[in-house]
Scaffold this active site. Structure first.
Site, PDB file in Angstrom:
ATOM      1  N   ASP A  22      50.034 -17.081 -80.745  1.00 27.19           N
ATOM      2  CA  ASP A  22      49.770 -18.528 -80.714  1.00 27.19           C
ATOM      3  C   ASP A  22      50.907 -19.316 -80.072  1.00 27.19           C
ATOM      4  O   ASP A  22      51.182 -20.450 -80.460  1.00 27.19           O
ATOM      5  CB  ASP A  22      49.500 -19.073 -82.131  1.00 27.19           C
ATOM      6  CG  ASP A  22      48.454 -18.251 -82.848  1.00 27.19           C
ATOM      7  OD1 ASP A  22      47.433 -17.940 -82.217  1.00 27.19           O
ATOM      8  OD2 ASP A  22      48.656 -17.926 -84.029  1.00 27.19           O
ATOM      9  N   LYS A  25      49.952 -19.123 -74.835  1.00 24.41           N
ATOM     10  CA  LYS A  25      49.832 -18.279 -73.641  1.00 24.41           C
ATOM     11  C   LYS A  25      48.681 -18.748 -72.764  1.00 24.41           C
ATOM     12  O   LYS A  25      48.756 -18.705 -71.546  1.00 24.41           O
ATOM     13  CB  LYS A  25      49.558 -16.814 -74.031  1.00 24.41           C
ATOM     14  CG  LYS A  25      50.724 -16.123 -74.682  1.00 24.41           C
ATOM     15  CD  LYS A  25      50.376 -14.698 -75.072  1.00 24.41           C
ATOM     16  CE  LYS A  25      49.402 -14.603 -76.225  1.00 24.41           C
ATOM     17  NZ  LYS A  25      49.874 -15.072 -77.510  1.00 24.41           N
ATOM     18  N   GLY A  49      42.409 -15.827 -79.449  1.00 25.56           N
ATOM     19  CA  GLY A  49      41.583 -16.996 -79.125  1.00 25.56           C
ATOM     20  C   GLY A  49      42.291 -17.802 -78.070  1.00 25.56           C
ATOM     21  O   GLY A  49      43.516 -17.907 -78.088  1.00 25.56           O
ATOM     22  N   HIS A  50      41.540 -18.356 -77.167  1.00 21.12           N
ATOM     23  CA  HIS A  50      42.129 -18.942 -75.985  1.00 21.12           C
ATOM     24  C   HIS A  50      41.253 -20.143 -75.619  1.00 21.12           C
ATOM     25  O   HIS A  50      40.079 -19.961 -75.319  1.00 21.12           O
ATOM     26  CB  HIS A  50      42.087 -17.813 -74.949  1.00 21.12           C
ATOM     27  CG  HIS A  50      42.644 -18.160 -73.640  1.00 21.12           C
ATOM     28  ND1 HIS A  50      43.188 -17.214 -72.820  1.00 21.12           N
ATOM     29  CD2 HIS A  50      42.736 -19.318 -72.995  1.00 21.12           C
ATOM     30  CE1 HIS A  50      43.591 -17.795 -71.723  1.00 21.12           C
ATOM     31  NE2 HIS A  50      43.324 -19.074 -71.812  1.00 21.12           N
ATOM     32  N   GLN A 232      48.177 -11.876 -78.725  1.00 20.14           N
ATOM     33  CA  GLN A 232      49.074 -11.872 -79.898  1.00 20.14           C
ATOM     34  C   GLN A 232      50.527 -12.041 -79.440  1.00 20.14           C
ATOM     35  O   GLN A 232      50.757 -12.717 -78.460  1.00 20.14           O
ATOM     36  CB  GLN A 232      48.880 -10.600 -80.751  1.00 20.14           C
ATOM     37  CG  GLN A 232      47.541 -10.540 -81.489  1.00 20.14           C
ATOM     38  CD  GLN A 232      46.420  -9.938 -80.686  1.00 20.14           C
ATOM     39  OE1 GLN A 232      46.601  -8.943 -80.018  1.00 20.14           O
ATOM     40  NE2 GLN A 232      45.244 -10.542 -80.740  1.00 20.14           N
ATOM     41  N   THR A 247      49.312  -6.471 -85.752  1.00 21.08           N
ATOM     42  CA  THR A 247      47.985  -6.114 -85.273  1.00 21.08           C
ATOM     43  C   THR A 247      47.987  -4.613 -84.970  1.00 21.08           C
ATOM     44  O   THR A 247      48.974  -3.925 -85.235  1.00 21.08           O
ATOM     45  CB  THR A 247      47.563  -7.010 -84.079  1.00 21.08           C
ATOM     46  OG1 THR A 247      46.177  -6.800 -83.827  1.00 21.08           O
ATOM     47  CG2 THR A 247      48.393  -6.739 -82.827  1.00 21.08           C
ATOM     48  N   THR A 308      41.151 -18.431 -83.959  1.00 18.34           N
ATOM     49  CA  THR A 308      40.075 -17.500 -84.309  1.00 18.34           C
ATOM     50  C   THR A 308      39.560 -17.741 -85.721  1.00 18.34           C
ATOM     51  O   THR A 308      38.365 -17.706 -85.969  1.00 18.34           O
ATOM     52  CB  THR A 308      40.579 -16.040 -84.157  1.00 18.34           C
ATOM     53  OG1 THR A 308      40.967 -15.873 -82.806  1.00 18.34           O
ATOM     54  CG2 THR A 308      39.514 -15.023 -84.494  1.00 18.34           C
ATOM     55  N   ARG A 311      42.653 -20.830 -89.803  1.00 17.34           N
ATOM     56  CA  ARG A 311      43.660 -20.919 -90.873  1.00 17.34           C
ATOM     57  C   ARG A 311      44.846 -21.777 -90.432  1.00 17.34           C
ATOM     58  O   ARG A 311      45.211 -21.766 -89.267  1.00 17.34           O
ATOM     59  CB  ARG A 311      44.197 -19.516 -91.218  1.00 17.34           C
ATOM     60  CG  ARG A 311      43.194 -18.640 -91.911  1.00 17.34           C
ATOM     61  CD  ARG A 311      43.755 -17.246 -92.144  1.00 17.34           C
ATOM     62  NE  ARG A 311      43.894 -16.489 -90.911  1.00 17.34           N
ATOM     63  CZ  ARG A 311      44.333 -15.236 -90.856  1.00 17.34           C
ATOM     64  NH1 ARG A 311      44.709 -14.621 -91.955  1.00 17.34           N
ATOM     65  NH2 ARG A 311      44.406 -14.587 -89.711  1.00 17.34           N
ATOM     66  N   ARG A 313      48.531 -22.573 -89.716  1.00 18.78           N
ATOM     67  CA  ARG A 313      49.649 -21.690 -89.368  1.00 18.78           C
ATOM     68  C   ARG A 313      50.900 -22.097 -90.140  1.00 18.78           C
ATOM     69  O   ARG A 313      51.146 -23.289 -90.325  1.00 18.78           O
ATOM     70  CB  ARG A 313      49.940 -21.763 -87.871  1.00 18.78           C
ATOM     71  CG  ARG A 313      48.801 -21.228 -87.043  1.00 18.78           C
ATOM     72  CD  ARG A 313      49.058 -21.392 -85.553  1.00 18.78           C
ATOM     73  NE  ARG A 313      47.891 -21.011 -84.783  1.00 18.78           N
ATOM     74  CZ  ARG A 313      47.502 -21.582 -83.647  1.00 18.78           C
ATOM     75  NH1 ARG A 313      48.217 -22.567 -83.129  1.00 18.78           N
ATOM     76  NH2 ARG A 313      46.430 -21.174 -83.030  1.00 18.78           N
ATOM     77  N   LYS A 339      55.012 -26.366 -75.932  1.00 20.39           N
ATOM     78  CA  LYS A 339      54.924 -27.337 -77.034  1.00 20.39           C
ATOM     79  C   LYS A 339      56.257 -28.055 -77.320  1.00 20.39           C
ATOM     80  O   LYS A 339      56.564 -28.379 -78.465  1.00 20.39           O
ATOM     81  CB  LYS A 339      54.382 -26.651 -78.284  1.00 20.39           C
ATOM     82  CG  LYS A 339      52.916 -26.222 -78.111  1.00 20.39           C
ATOM     83  CD  LYS A 339      52.292 -25.766 -79.379  1.00 20.39           C
ATOM     84  CE  LYS A 339      51.043 -26.535 -79.708  1.00 20.39           C
ATOM     85  NZ  LYS A 339      50.300 -26.030 -80.864  1.00 20.39           N
ATOM     86  N   ASP A 341      57.016 -30.992 -76.495  1.00 19.92           N
ATOM     87  CA  ASP A 341      56.727 -32.371 -76.888  1.00 19.92           C
ATOM     88  C   ASP A 341      56.583 -32.526 -78.401  1.00 19.92           C
ATOM     89  O   ASP A 341      56.866 -33.584 -78.954  1.00 19.92           O
ATOM     90  CB  ASP A 341      55.435 -32.855 -76.202  1.00 19.92           C
ATOM     91  CG  ASP A 341      54.282 -31.888 -76.430  1.00 19.92           C
ATOM     92  OD1 ASP A 341      54.466 -30.691 -76.128  1.00 19.92           O
ATOM     93  OD2 ASP A 341      53.224 -32.312 -76.929  1.00 19.92           O
ATOM     94  N   SER A 421      56.329 -26.525 -71.014  1.00 20.60           N
ATOM     95  CA  SER A 421      55.078 -27.231 -71.252  1.00 20.60           C
ATOM     96  C   SER A 421      55.355 -28.421 -72.165  1.00 20.60           C
ATOM     97  O   SER A 421      55.938 -28.267 -73.242  1.00 20.60           O
ATOM     98  CB  SER A 421      54.078 -26.264 -71.872  1.00 20.60           C
ATOM     99  OG  SER A 421      52.944 -26.956 -72.277  1.00 20.60           O
TER     100      SER A 421
HETATM  101  P1  IMP Z   1      44.082  -8.165 -86.795  1.00 19.21           P
HETATM  102  O1  IMP Z   1      44.623  -8.184 -85.412  1.00 19.21           O
HETATM  103  O2  IMP Z   1      42.783  -8.922 -86.952  1.00 19.21           O
HETATM  104  O3  IMP Z   1      43.995  -6.777 -87.361  1.00 19.21           O
HETATM  105  O4  IMP Z   1      45.122  -8.949 -87.728  1.00 19.21           O
HETATM  106  C1  IMP Z   1      46.425  -8.424 -88.000  1.00 19.21           C
HETATM  107  C2  IMP Z   1      47.475  -9.524 -88.033  1.00 19.21           C
HETATM  108  O5  IMP Z   1      47.630 -10.051 -86.730  1.00 19.21           O
HETATM  109  C3  IMP Z   1      47.125 -10.731 -88.925  1.00 19.21           C
HETATM  110  O6  IMP Z   1      48.332 -11.248 -89.472  1.00 19.21           O
HETATM  111  C4  IMP Z   1      46.540 -11.719 -87.947  1.00 19.21           C
HETATM  112  O7  IMP Z   1      46.645 -13.052 -88.413  1.00 19.21           O
HETATM  113  C5  IMP Z   1      47.429 -11.464 -86.744  1.00 19.21           C
HETATM  114  N1  IMP Z   1      46.789 -11.851 -85.479  1.00 19.21           N
HETATM  115  C6  IMP Z   1      45.834 -11.177 -84.807  1.00 19.21           C
HETATM  116  N2  IMP Z   1      45.512 -11.823 -83.670  1.00 19.21           N
HETATM  117  C7  IMP Z   1      46.282 -12.917 -83.610  1.00 19.21           C
HETATM  118  C8  IMP Z   1      46.454 -13.977 -82.653  1.00 19.21           C
HETATM  119  O8  IMP Z   1      45.805 -14.022 -81.600  1.00 19.21           O
HETATM  120  N3  IMP Z   1      47.376 -14.917 -82.960  1.00 19.21           N
HETATM  121  C9  IMP Z   1      48.138 -14.868 -84.084  1.00 19.21           C
HETATM  122  N4  IMP Z   1      48.020 -13.913 -84.995  1.00 19.21           N
HETATM  123  C10 IMP Z   1      47.108 -12.935 -84.777  1.00 19.21           C
END
Ligand code: IMP
Length: 438
Positions: A22, A25, A49-50, A232, A247, A308, A311, A313, A339, A341, A421
């Site tokens: 997050d 990117k 997520g993008h 990630q 992850t 995604t 939640r 952060r 970020k 700013d 940025s």
């Molecule tokens: P998973 O990738 O769904 O298995 O999640 C494993 C860990 O990676 C968790 O703490 C998620 O919140 C974190 N995570 C997975 N993808 C992202 C992302 O794109 N941004 C931030 N955290 C992520």
């Protein structure tokens, strides 16, 4: 900070997150996709997520690289795990909005692994059952799919297209259903429905499936510029992150090679995306986390919600112990700071320069989570700024305190800042040096 544009050269560039994901990117990839011919994702799946803006409407893509809006060739690498249902939904959405997604424009590696319904069921069951350590996953079946890849029980796209697909899946699903029902006491997966659903998906996706290593190699030989887009962040890397709160893939730059089938000599530049402060979603240690009103300020002003899962952060100060780890693990050649700013309006800004552990100074990011959990950040304080910097486009026009902050980050990371940025818009960027030939 060296100001003024250098003559950019033809480059193949990897973009990675340096923190816990997050970092913003998406915007930087969007920006640099303009100069590239291919945009290639090499790991992860729809846990990422993008945000894209399609015809004035915001759309969060989880699988299709954002280069698609700029009519670039977008590639889903072999290092990815793909939920075909999600991918088809994204293709349909974009097609409805007038974005053409021909098989020549969106390529899927034959070797990418397919997320199956039992992967999602197992991810959800493990996170919710209280029997295993809660990781705070995104619940998309990412981990269980990578598990099957390592166990050689996975279904790749080439296997989805194979005539043995049905027999293979029946065999694998038998074991998954036993696990779901006997261990978790849950309903089993309807295998007939699964097979007929996935046969429909394969019909839709088959024209996109190809040998992407050959395609990328040819493109590079023809002088095309390739952008490898990481998902990630470095500290969520399965090997080098805060294990087990990570992850299931390698998020660092080295995986741009394994996850696409090109050799390391083809990479020219590695850009690390650094958010001006730190955030984390899910569980796990976070030494500079703020639990006070400054943390709330960053969360609110930075709109820090997971793209995604939605939640909130967790937020904290920038952490040089982490960033130096990221510089080394990725061989960063440049930084895009995002970020910036959001920090405007704070009286002072803190930079964590080292940790203190039981009275000892720690400079290298600890591997043991027990040690990391006990580490206290050692801060350096810098005066903040009140000015709205979102309209600024040149480094030298930034307020002096903002420049001090950037210069200090460059000094401590020993890495040049290429881009800054100052707002979410594409144009809200201070370009110090672009690694691409425009
Ligand atoms: P998973 O990738 O769904 O298995 O999640 C494993 C860990 O990676 C968790 O703490 C998620 O919140 C974190 N995570 C997975 N993808 C992202 C992302 O794109 N941004 C931030 N955290 C992520």
């Amino acid at each position: 900070m060296s100001s003024g544009n250098k003559e950019p050269e033809l480059q193949n560039l990897v973009i990675v997150g340096t923190q816990w994901g997050d970092e913003g990117k998406g915007k930087i990839v969007d920006l640099l996709a303009e100069y590239s011919d291919l945009v290639v994702r090499f790991q992860g799946g729809n846990n990422a997520g993008h945000t894209m803006v399609v015809n004035g409407e915001q759309f969060i893509s989880h699988l299709v690289p954002s280069g698609i809006l700029q009519k670039k060739i977008c590639v889903i690498g072999n290092g990815m795990v793909v939920d075909p249902e999600v991918l088809i939904k994204e293709i349909d959405y974009l097609t409805e909005k007038g974005v053409r997604i021909d098989p020549e424009v969106l390529l899927i590696s034959q070797k990418a692994h397919v997320i199956m319904p039992y992967h999602k069921a197992i991810d959800a069951a493990r996170e919710g059952c209280g029997k295993s350590k809660k990781i705070g996953t995104t619940g998309r079946g990412i981990g269980p799919c990578y598990e099957d890849k390592a166990a050689r029980r996975g279904i790749r796209f080439i296997d989805l297209l194979d005539e043995d697909f049905e027999r293979n899946v029946r065999h694998i699903a038998e074991e998954k259903n036993f696990f779901l029902s006997s261990f978790h006491g849950l309903e089993t997966i309807d295998v007939d429905a699964l097979i007929s659903g996935y046969k429909t998906f394969r019909k839709r996706l088959a024209p996109h499936v190809t040998d992407i290593s050959v395609v990328i190699d040819k493109a590079m030989r023809n002088g095309r510029q390739v952008l490898f887009e990481g998902a990630q962040g470095t500290h969520l890397d399965i090997d080098h992150g805060t294990y087990p709160y990570v992850t299931s893939s390698n998020t660092i730059s080295g995986n741009a090679c394994c996850g696409t089938g090109i050799g390391p000599k083809r990479i020219d530049h590695v850009m690390g995306i650094v958010k001006a402060y730190t955030t984390r979603v899910g569980e796990g240690p976070f030494p500079t986390e703020l639990f006070d009103e400054t943390g709330d300020f960053l969360q609110k002003k930075g709109a820090e919600f997971g793209a995604t899962t939605g939640r909130k952060r967790r937020c904290g100060w920038i952490d040089m112990v982490m960033l130096k780890n990221a510089v080394r693990l990725n061989s960063l050649t440049g930084i895009a700071l995002t970020k910036l700013d959001v920090l405007g309006g704070l009286d002072e800004i803190r930079i964590c320069t080292s940790y203190k552990y039981r009275g000892r100074q720690i400079d290298d990011f600890p591997v043991s989570l027990n040690i990391l959990g006990e580490c206290e950040p050692v801060f350096e304080t810098i005066a903040g700024w009140d000015e709205d910097i979102s309209g600024i486009r040149r480094f030298e026009d930034l307020p002096v305190n903002t420049r001090n902050y950037l210069n200090r980050i460059e000094e401590l990371t020993e890495t040049p800042i290429d881009l800054v940025s100052v707002g979410p818009g594409r144009n809200e960027t201070v370009v110090v040096n672009t690694p691409f030939k425009p």
